[in-house]
Design an enzyme around this catalytic site. Structure first.
Site, short mmCIF file in Angstrom:
data_model
loop_
_atom_site.label_atom_id
_atom_site.label_comp_id
_atom_site.label_asym_id
_atom_site.label_seq_id
_atom_site.Cartn_x
_atom_site.Cartn_y
_atom_site.Cartn_z
N ASN A 7 0.81 -1.32 -0.11
CA ASN A 7 -0.16 -0.27 -0.05
C ASN A 7 1.00 1.31 -0.15
O ASN A 7 1.37 1.87 1.24
CB ASN A 7 -1.24 -0.30 1.35
CG ASN A 7 -1.63 1.09 1.22
OD1 ASN A 7 -1.64 2.03 0.72
ND2 ASN A 7 -2.25 1.28 2.13
N TRP A 8 1.21 2.13 -1.38
CA TRP A 8 2.04 2.92 -1.04
C TRP A 8 1.25 4.32 -0.56
O TRP A 8 2.14 5.35 -0.63
CB TRP A 8 2.41 2.79 -2.58
CG TRP A 8 3.15 2.51 -3.15
CD1 TRP A 8 3.34 0.76 -2.38
CD2 TRP A 8 4.35 1.37 -5.15
NE1 TRP A 8 4.55 0.31 -3.60
CE2 TRP A 8 4.76 0.87 -4.74
CE3 TRP A 8 3.37 2.83 -5.99
CZ2 TRP A 8 5.08 0.77 -6.00
CZ3 TRP A 8 3.86 2.24 -6.89
CH2 TRP A 8 4.32 1.08 -7.28
N LYS A 9 0.11 4.46 -0.11
CA LYS A 9 -0.21 5.41 0.24
C LYS A 9 -0.41 7.12 -1.12
O LYS A 9 -0.10 6.26 -2.51
CB LYS A 9 -0.27 5.63 1.82
CG LYS A 9 0.02 4.96 2.68
CD LYS A 9 -0.05 4.60 3.43
CE LYS A 9 0.08 3.79 4.97
NZ LYS A 9 0.08 4.09 6.26
N HIS A 93 -9.73 1.31 5.42
CA HIS A 93 -8.26 1.72 5.91
C HIS A 93 -8.38 3.02 6.52
O HIS A 93 -8.85 3.93 7.17
CB HIS A 93 -7.32 2.70 4.92
CG HIS A 93 -5.51 2.29 4.65
ND1 HIS A 93 -5.27 3.33 6.09
CD2 HIS A 93 -4.92 1.36 4.99
CE1 HIS A 93 -4.05 3.05 6.29
NE2 HIS A 93 -4.18 1.92 5.41
N GLU A 95 -6.72 5.47 7.86
CA GLU A 95 -6.26 6.03 7.20
C GLU A 95 -7.58 7.21 6.81
O GLU A 95 -8.01 8.27 6.86
CB GLU A 95 -5.38 6.87 6.41
CG GLU A 95 -3.56 6.70 7.60
CD GLU A 95 -3.09 5.75 6.81
OE1 GLU A 95 -3.05 5.91 5.14
OE2 GLU A 95 -2.09 5.49 7.13
N GLU A 162 -5.68 -3.87 11.25
CA GLU A 162 -4.46 -3.08 10.94
C GLU A 162 -4.81 -2.22 12.40
O GLU A 162 -5.65 -1.30 11.99
CB GLU A 162 -4.23 -2.48 10.00
CG GLU A 162 -4.56 -2.92 8.82
CD GLU A 162 -3.44 -2.12 7.67
OE1 GLU A 162 -2.80 -2.54 7.13
OE2 GLU A 162 -4.12 -1.04 7.37
N GLY A 168 2.06 3.05 10.96
CA GLY A 168 3.72 3.45 10.71
C GLY A 168 4.18 3.95 12.02
O GLY A 168 4.68 5.10 11.86
N SER A 202 3.04 -1.52 10.64
CA SER A 202 4.39 -1.57 11.07
C SER A 202 5.58 -2.72 10.45
O SER A 202 6.19 -3.17 11.58
CB SER A 202 5.18 -1.10 12.36
OG SER A 202 4.45 0.51 12.31
N GLY A 223 2.75 -1.13 4.55
CA GLY A 223 2.87 0.47 3.96
C GLY A 223 4.20 1.07 4.11
O GLY A 223 5.02 0.55 2.67
N GLY A 224 4.64 2.22 4.55
CA GLY A 224 6.34 2.15 4.61
C GLY A 224 7.51 1.26 4.10
O GLY A 224 7.95 1.61 3.14
C1 PEP Z 1 -0.83 0.72 6.04
O1 PEP Z 1 -1.08 1.66 6.05
O2 PEP Z 1 -1.64 -0.65 5.90
C2 PEP Z 1 0.04 -0.05 6.69
C3 PEP Z 1 0.18 -0.68 7.42
O3 PEP Z 1 1.30 0.72 7.12
P1 PEP Z 1 2.79 0.33 7.44
O4 PEP Z 1 3.44 -0.49 7.14
O5 PEP Z 1 3.47 2.00 6.96
O6 PEP Z 1 2.89 0.57 9.03
#
Ligand code: PEP
Length: 239
Positions: A7-9, A93, A95, A162, A168, A202, A223-224
């Site tokens: 997930n590149w956001k 999600h 966010e 999540e 994050g 994370s 994500g990241g």
């Molecule tokens: C996400 O936004 O779905 C996520 C899991 O982010 P991160 O891996 O950066 O915590």
């Protein structure tokens, strides 16, 4: 079958997406190892650039309109996403829930639109830090799972647990906590016949293997760490 979703956001231009796709492709010279499935959720502008001409990973959208068509400036419909080559769509999600205020009613509409276009939802659930501290994790998961009430129980569904405090933050859930949430969600959705579970929050190359093995999850929403093709490949256990 393990499933890993990047997930590149709000990240990556088309050029950067192409560089990622080339690098990930280079890590998969003989194709995706058996038992592994990969998907990438780029921003909409980079869908084409992130596509693999050899089909080794599929495309996911990060969001979808709650309506099918009409006067909704700035929205992109499920049918448009399918037409652009998406197989999956992330719905709910944290966010979207917390920054953009999307709640159960609008998310139920998004799920319905996704089904009409034959997109497979990756439906995200998870409690905030405060909800966890107040012992509300189960009731939050229950309410969020309730949004799926009208979603056909036989349709393939991916649920991503999540916890908001883990996204994050560099503070992933323990495999035990993720496993407990998985069991709880499985109980809540026991009528479903095609259900896969992801953990997100994370995940990185250092914690992925242990988390996957001990949580009982089917894979990760990342994500990241998914912004790097090599880190994504490492998390997915690619050689
Ligand atoms: C996400 O936004 O779905 C996520 C899991 O982010 P991160 O891996 O950066 O915590």
């Amino acid at each position: 079958m393990s499933f890993f979703v990047a997930n590149w956001k709000l990240n990556k231009t088309r050029l950067e997406a192409r560089a990622f796709a080339e690098r990930l492709g280079a890590r998969l010279p003989g194709g995706v190892p058996s038992g592994v499935e990969l998907a990438v959720a780029p921003p909409l502008t980079a869908l084409d650039a992130a596509r693999d001409p050899r089909g080794r990973w599929s495309l996911a959208a990060q969001n979808v309109a709650a309506e099918s068509s009409g006067a909704f400036t700035g929205e992109v419909s499920a049918r448009m996403l399918a037409d652009a080559g998406c197989r999956y769509v992330i719905v709910g999600h944290s966010e979207r829930r917390h920054i953009f205020g999307e709640g159960g009613a609008v998310l139920a509409h998004k799920l319905a639109r996704a089904r009409e276009a034959d997109l497979i939802p990756i439906y995200c659930v998870g409690e905030t830090e405060q909800e966890r501290a107040e012992g509300m994790t189960v009731s939050v998961l229950e309410a969020q799972a309730g949004t799926l009430a009208a979603d056909p129980p036989e349709a393939p569904l991916v649920v991503a647990y999540e916890p908001v405090w883990a996204i994050g933050s560099g503070r992933a859930a323990t495999p035990e906590d993720a496993g407990e949430a998985r069991r709880e969600i499985a109980r809540l959705l026991s009528a479903r016949t095609s259900l896969r579970f992801l953990y997100g929050g994370s995940v990185n190359p250092a914690n992925a293997e242990d988390l996957l093995r001990r949580s009982g999850m089917d894979g990760f929403l990342i994500g990241g760490a998914s912004l790097s093709a090599d880190d994504f490949a490492a998390i997915a256990g690619l050689p």
